[in-house]
Write an enzyme that holds these catalytic residues in place. Structure first.
Site, PDB file in Angstrom:
ATOM      1  N   ASP A   9     -60.240 -19.312 -47.806  1.00 28.36           N
ATOM      2  CA  ASP A   9     -60.100 -18.033 -47.111  1.00 28.36           C
ATOM      3  C   ASP A   9     -61.420 -17.264 -47.199  1.00 28.36           C
ATOM      4  O   ASP A   9     -62.246 -17.516 -48.097  1.00 28.36           O
ATOM      5  CB  ASP A   9     -58.963 -17.248 -47.773  1.00 28.36           C
ATOM      6  CG  ASP A   9     -58.875 -15.818 -47.276  1.00 28.36           C
ATOM      7  OD1 ASP A   9     -58.780 -15.619 -46.057  1.00 28.36           O
ATOM      8  OD2 ASP A   9     -58.919 -14.890 -48.125  1.00 28.36           O
ATOM      9  N   ASP A  11     -62.102 -13.221 -46.491  1.00 24.21           N
ATOM     10  CA  ASP A  11     -62.055 -11.888 -47.091  1.00 24.21           C
ATOM     11  C   ASP A  11     -61.210 -11.877 -48.357  1.00 24.21           C
ATOM     12  O   ASP A  11     -60.059 -12.306 -48.352  1.00 24.21           O
ATOM     13  CB  ASP A  11     -61.509 -10.873 -46.074  1.00 24.21           C
ATOM     14  CG  ASP A  11     -62.424 -10.738 -44.869  1.00 24.21           C
ATOM     15  OD1 ASP A  11     -63.494 -10.139 -45.012  1.00 24.21           O
ATOM     16  OD2 ASP A  11     -62.072 -11.262 -43.801  1.00 24.21           O
ATOM     17  N   GLY A  44     -58.304 -15.081 -41.166  1.00 25.14           N
ATOM     18  CA  GLY A  44     -57.572 -14.314 -40.166  1.00 25.14           C
ATOM     19  C   GLY A  44     -58.484 -13.805 -39.071  1.00 25.14           C
ATOM     20  O   GLY A  44     -58.024 -13.335 -38.033  1.00 25.14           O
ATOM     21  N   LYS A 197     -51.854 -20.981 -41.649  1.00 26.70           N
ATOM     22  CA  LYS A 197     -53.000 -21.721 -42.180  1.00 26.70           C
ATOM     23  C   LYS A 197     -52.600 -23.091 -42.736  1.00 26.70           C
ATOM     24  O   LYS A 197     -53.389 -24.032 -42.702  1.00 26.70           O
ATOM     25  CB  LYS A 197     -53.699 -20.899 -43.261  1.00 26.70           C
ATOM     26  CG  LYS A 197     -54.442 -19.676 -42.737  1.00 26.70           C
ATOM     27  CD  LYS A 197     -55.215 -19.003 -43.860  1.00 26.70           C
ATOM     28  CE  LYS A 197     -55.918 -17.746 -43.394  1.00 26.70           C
ATOM     29  NZ  LYS A 197     -56.703 -17.112 -44.478  1.00 26.70           N
ATOM     30  N   ASP A 220     -56.124 -15.478 -51.373  1.00 25.53           N
ATOM     31  CA  ASP A 220     -55.780 -14.277 -52.151  1.00 25.53           C
ATOM     32  C   ASP A 220     -54.633 -13.473 -51.586  1.00 25.53           C
ATOM     33  O   ASP A 220     -54.098 -12.603 -52.269  1.00 25.53           O
ATOM     34  CB  ASP A 220     -57.006 -13.363 -52.259  1.00 25.53           C
ATOM     35  CG  ASP A 220     -57.312 -12.642 -50.953  1.00 25.53           C
ATOM     36  OD1 ASP A 220     -57.440 -13.322 -49.897  1.00 25.53           O
ATOM     37  OD2 ASP A 220     -57.415 -11.411 -50.966  1.00 25.53           O
ATOM     38  N   ASN A 223     -51.236 -14.180 -46.156  1.00 26.76           N
ATOM     39  CA  ASN A 223     -51.560 -15.084 -45.049  1.00 26.76           C
ATOM     40  C   ASN A 223     -52.137 -16.413 -45.525  1.00 26.76           C
ATOM     41  O   ASN A 223     -52.347 -17.326 -44.730  1.00 26.76           O
ATOM     42  CB  ASN A 223     -52.516 -14.407 -44.051  1.00 26.76           C
ATOM     43  CG  ASN A 223     -53.805 -13.920 -44.692  1.00 26.76           C
ATOM     44  OD1 ASN A 223     -53.860 -13.625 -45.883  1.00 26.76           O
ATOM     45  ND2 ASN A 223     -54.844 -13.826 -43.894  1.00 26.76           N
TER      46      ASN A 223
END
Length: 268
Positions: A9, A11, A44, A197, A220, A223
């Site tokens: 991921d 962010d 995302g 994902k 984290d 999502n």
């Protein structure tokens, strides 16, 4: 266990709070790539918001892939071409645009590398999203939208307290027909029911002939749940939501403490 693919991921995971990749994280990723391990950025963000990090890590080459819009699209990393699309259509947009006004929150729609909003009072969270992801922001009233458009995702966006209250009024059948996930206190993301994902990572892994036991996924937030649950090794950041930590096999340090580097070095 031999890891052959690592999905990361952006962010809150790959990026620190200044939206930067630290030197230890770069070094760990470079070391993994030298061992022939595929690195997949899974965000995302739209593709435009991922490109600079692909370039920074040298992942913008033929044979590399990335995941945008929380799994709605799988891209070839070198040119952005689509390997997979699970999109929303104009009828989906109309439903949520009307619902957002009814429950009192802002909404914007992503059409690949453009953000559309019909809110004349454009939300500052929409402006922030466009800035962070290098995405064009377009104000367009609903009756002027092209009804042939398809969207990678829709987002209800507002101040956390307003959004939290509004979510309680979303009808139950919306959860049956769409994937809804809160990716931050001020974003509720709305996706095609098939999009997440985890499914996107599986598509890439199948394409590369890699089994799930040889996959590590690091994230984290909510999502990231689907890919962490799918992975042979699911890693939660130290700053992750508790729901992510609960299903992970390993909890690493935070994104301010080079957690991605620690996880990669541990399992390689």
């Amino acid at each position: 266990m031999s890891i052959e693919l690592i999905a990361i991921d952006l962010d809150g995971t790959l990026l620190n709070e200044s939206h930067q990749i630290t030197s230890p994280v770069k070094q760990a990723i470079h070391h993994a790539r030298k061992q022939g391990i595929h690195i997949v950025l899974a965000s995302g963000r739209p593709f435009t918001g991922i490109q600079r990090y692909l370039q920074e890590l040298g992942l913008n080459e033929t044979g590399s892939y990335c995941i945008s819009n929380n799994g709605s699209v799988v891209h070839q990393a070198n040119d952005g071409e689509h390997l997979l699309e699970n999109l929303l259509d104009f009828e989906d947009y109309l439903f949520f645009e009307s619902l957002s006004r009814e429950i009192g929150v802002h909404l914007h729609a992503l059409e690949f590398n453009k953000i559309y909003t019909a809110n004349r009072d454009i939300s500052p969270y929409t402006v922030r999203e466009a800035f962070l992801t290098d995405t064009s922001l377009i104000y367009c009233p609903v009756d002027e939208m092209d009804d042939e458009m398809c969207f990678t995702k829709l987002m209800m966006i507002d101040h956390p307290s307003i959004l939290s209250d509004a979510i309680n009024f979303i009808p139950a059948d919306a959860y049956e027909h769409y994937t809804l996930m809160q990716s931050s206190p001020y974003f509720l993301e709305i996706l095609n029911k098939k999009a997440n994902k985890g499914t996107a990572v599986k598509i890439i892994a199948d394409h590369l002939g890699i089994t799930r036991d040889k996959i590590m996924c690091i994230g984290d937030h909510n999502n990231d749940l689907a890919m962490i649950e799918f992975a042979g090794v699911g890693v939660a950041m130290g700053n992750a939501e508790q729901s992510v930590k609960d299903i992970a096999q390993f909890i690493t340090a935070t994104n301010e403490q080079d957690g991605v580097a620690i996880a990669i070095n541990k399992f390689l």
